[in-house]
Design a protein around this motif. Structure first.
Motif, PDB file in Angstrom:
ATOM      1  N   CYS A   1       8.836 -25.459  31.914  1.00  0.00           N
ATOM      2  CA  CYS A   1       8.881 -24.080  31.444  1.00  0.00           C
ATOM      3  C   CYS A   1       7.498 -23.633  30.969  1.00  0.00           C
ATOM      4  CB  CYS A   1       9.901 -23.932  30.315  1.00  0.00           C
ATOM      5  SG  CYS A   1       9.433 -24.733  28.762  1.00  0.00           S
ATOM      6  N   SER A   2       7.349 -22.341  30.799  1.00  0.00           N
ATOM      7  CA  SER A   2       6.059 -21.777  30.394  1.00  0.00           C
ATOM      8  C   SER A   2       5.632 -22.274  29.024  1.00  0.00           C
ATOM      9  CB  SER A   2       6.141 -20.242  30.398  1.00  0.00           C
ATOM     10  OG  SER A   2       6.390 -19.762  31.696  1.00  0.00           O
ATOM     11  N   PHE A   3       6.594 -22.438  28.109  1.00  0.00           N
ATOM     12  CA  PHE A   3       6.248 -22.904  26.765  1.00  0.00           C
ATOM     13  C   PHE A   3       5.626 -24.297  26.814  1.00  0.00           C
ATOM     14  CE2 PHE A   3       7.265 -25.453  23.038  1.00  0.00           C
ATOM     15  CZ  PHE A   3       6.660 -24.697  22.031  1.00  0.00           C
ATOM     16  N   CYS A   4       6.244 -25.214  27.542  1.00  0.00           N
ATOM     17  CA  CYS A   4       5.718 -26.588  27.598  1.00  0.00           C
ATOM     18  C   CYS A   4       4.346 -26.624  28.270  1.00  0.00           C
ATOM     19  CB  CYS A   4       6.702 -27.501  28.318  1.00  0.00           C
ATOM     20  SG  CYS A   4       8.186 -27.862  27.344  1.00  0.00           S
ATOM     21  N   LEU A   5       4.154 -25.800  29.283  1.00  0.00           N
ATOM     22  CA  LEU A   5       2.863 -25.766  29.960  1.00  0.00           C
ATOM     23  C   LEU A   5       1.778 -25.143  29.090  1.00  0.00           C
ATOM     24  CD1 LEU A   5       3.940 -24.724  33.569  1.00  0.00           C
ATOM     25  CD2 LEU A   5       2.887 -26.892  32.906  1.00  0.00           C
ATOM     26  N   GLN A   6       2.170 -24.236  28.214  1.00  0.00           N
ATOM     27  CA  GLN A   6       1.170 -23.513  27.419  1.00  0.00           C
ATOM     28  C   GLN A   6       0.959 -24.106  26.027  1.00  0.00           C
ATOM     29  OE1 GLN A   6      -0.703 -21.144  28.626  1.00  0.00           O
ATOM     30  NE2 GLN A   6       0.373 -20.738  30.535  1.00  0.00           N
ATOM     31  N   GLU A   7       2.033 -24.580  25.387  1.00  0.00           N
ATOM     32  CA  GLU A   7       1.962 -24.869  23.956  1.00  0.00           C
ATOM     33  C   GLU A   7       2.290 -26.297  23.547  1.00  0.00           C
ATOM     34  OE1 GLU A   7       0.843 -22.595  22.021  1.00  0.00           O
ATOM     35  OE2 GLU A   7       0.980 -20.842  23.334  1.00  0.00           O
ATOM     36  N   ARG A   8       2.991 -27.058  24.350  1.00  0.00           N
ATOM     37  CA  ARG A   8       3.563 -28.308  23.852  1.00  0.00           C
ATOM     38  C   ARG A   8       2.531 -29.406  23.623  1.00  0.00           C
ATOM     39  NH1 ARG A   8       8.289 -30.143  22.738  1.00  0.00           N
ATOM     40  NH2 ARG A   8       9.269 -28.243  23.556  1.00  0.00           N
ATOM     41  N   PHE A   9       1.512 -29.483  24.457  1.00  0.00           N
ATOM     42  CA  PHE A   9       0.600 -30.625  24.404  1.00  0.00           C
ATOM     43  C   PHE A   9      -0.780 -30.230  23.874  1.00  0.00           C
ATOM     44  CE2 PHE A   9       3.556 -31.303  27.999  1.00  0.00           C
ATOM     45  CZ  PHE A   9       4.300 -32.327  27.432  1.00  0.00           C
ATOM     46  N   ALA A  10      -1.430 -31.176  23.223  1.00  0.00           N
ATOM     47  CA  ALA A  10      -2.730 -30.919  22.594  1.00  0.00           C
ATOM     48  C   ALA A  10      -3.841 -30.888  23.632  1.00  0.00           C
ATOM     49  CB  ALA A  10      -3.022 -31.999  21.552  1.00  0.00           C
ATOM     50  N   ASP A  11      -4.694 -29.881  23.549  1.00  0.00           N
ATOM     51  CA  ASP A  11      -5.845 -29.745  24.435  1.00  0.00           C
ATOM     52  C   ASP A  11      -6.825 -30.887  24.152  1.00  0.00           C
ATOM     53  OD1 ASP A  11      -8.167 -28.929  25.844  1.00  0.00           O
ATOM     54  OD2 ASP A  11      -7.638 -26.825  25.584  1.00  0.00           O
ATOM     55  N   ALA A  12      -7.187 -31.634  25.190  1.00  0.00           N
ATOM     56  CA  ALA A  12      -8.090 -32.767  25.016  1.00  0.00           C
ATOM     57  C   ALA A  12      -9.549 -32.347  24.919  1.00  0.00           C
ATOM     58  CB  ALA A  12      -7.919 -33.752  26.173  1.00  0.00           C
ATOM     59  N   ASN A  13      -9.846 -31.112  25.285  1.00  0.00           N
ATOM     60  CA  ASN A  13     -11.239 -30.656  25.286  1.00  0.00           C
ATOM     61  C   ASN A  13     -11.327 -29.187  24.886  1.00  0.00           C
ATOM     62  OD1 ASN A  13     -14.007 -30.559  25.684  1.00  0.00           O
ATOM     63  ND2 ASN A  13     -13.899 -30.608  27.921  1.00  0.00           N
ATOM     64  N   PRO A  14     -10.891 -28.846  23.672  1.00  0.00           N
ATOM     65  CA  PRO A  14     -10.836 -27.430  23.273  1.00  0.00           C
ATOM     66  C   PRO A  14     -12.206 -26.764  23.204  1.00  0.00           C
ATOM     67  CG  PRO A  14     -10.431 -28.865  21.392  1.00  0.00           C
ATOM     68  CD  PRO A  14     -10.403 -29.733  22.607  1.00  0.00           C
ATOM     69  N   GLN A  15     -13.269 -27.547  23.010  1.00  0.00           N
ATOM     70  CA  GLN A  15     -14.618 -26.984  22.927  1.00  0.00           C
ATOM     71  C   GLN A  15     -15.274 -26.831  24.291  1.00  0.00           C
ATOM     72  OE1 GLN A  15     -15.648 -25.876  19.973  1.00  0.00           O
ATOM     73  NE2 GLN A  15     -13.674 -26.600  19.191  1.00  0.00           N
TER      74      GLN A  15
END
Length: 237
Positions: free
Chosen positions: A36-50
């Motif tokens: 779903c869109s939520f899991c693709l967008q929000e569920r997991f932590a970005d490994a390279n946010p910078q």
């Protein structure tokens, strides 16, 4: 009449086989997608946010200009479960979902977006040994790469025989870096250098851990006089 029949079949199908996200179990409104869109967008932590050139703390070998993972791997968590569904339960559509999301994420990475947009590039999924391919029936890295290409439509996908895996290495979980490197030494064979010569080669895999596999593959393609290598993965362990 045909339209009515199609709608009836779809209605029954949605009841018997409800479209739900394989990750969270919520109703999934995205047709032909497992996540779903939520899991693709929000569920997991970005490994390279910078948006650094490297998402790990590993020194890149010569010729590898960037290494980027999309999410941080959660051992024993939902992302690991998702990877297992892809690799061992043959839910291959997950690979396409993850690849598309990886492609969208790379669009937001200034360095990578510039490199992939302005340089002749080719996508190379990490090859699977033919015995594992015969047993599993597919290569999860290829599925991710195919989804990635749906976002980066100008990039060509290497033919499967361009580079092959000639060593049937077992899982490297728990191996030391030294043992991983030894295990992967000369693991790949280059069959068609012409597909890679002068290209920016975008290597795609599911998880980046120590880099032993992707770095060995990078050295193999650089022998074909590839311009440079970028390594992209769904997760960073």
């Amino acid at each position: 009449m045909k339209e009515l029949i199609r709608n009836m079949i779809k209605g029954v199908s949605d009841i018997v086989f409800p479209r739900v996200c394989v990750c969270c179990g919520r109703e999934n409104t995205e047709c032909q997608r497992q996540l779903c869109s939520f899991c693709l967008q929000e569920r997991f932590a970005d490994a390279n946010p910078q948006n650094n050139r490297i998402s790990s703390d590993i020194l890149l070998p010569a010729g590898v200009i960037a290494q980027h993972a999309m999410w941080t791997f959660d051992k024993g968590g939902e992302l690991q479960d998702l990877m297992h569904l892809l690799k061992y339960e043959r839910l291959t559509t997950i690979g396409l979902d993850l690849g598309r999301k990886l492609g969208e994420r790379v669009r937001k990475h200034p360095f990578l977006e510039k490199k992939l947009s302005r340089r002749t590039s080719v996508i190379l999924p990490v090859p699977l040994h033919y015995l594992k391919y015969r047993y599993r029936g597919f290569n999860q890295a290829f599925k991710i790469a195919r989804g990635f290409q749906q976002v980066w439509t100008d990039l060509a996908l290497c033919e499967r025989t361009c580079v092959v895996r000639r060593k049937n290495t077992r899982t490297q979980t728990g191996f030391s870096l030294e043992k991983r490197l030894k295990n992967m030494k000369n693991a790949f064979r280059l069959n068609d250098p012409s597909q890679l010569a002068g290209q920016l080669v975008v290597i795609i895999d599911d998880v980046f851990t120590t880099g032993a596999t992707t770095f060995e593959l990078a050295q193999t393609v650089l022998k074909a006089e590839a311009h440079a290598v970028v390594i992209l993965t769904v997760a960073q362990a």
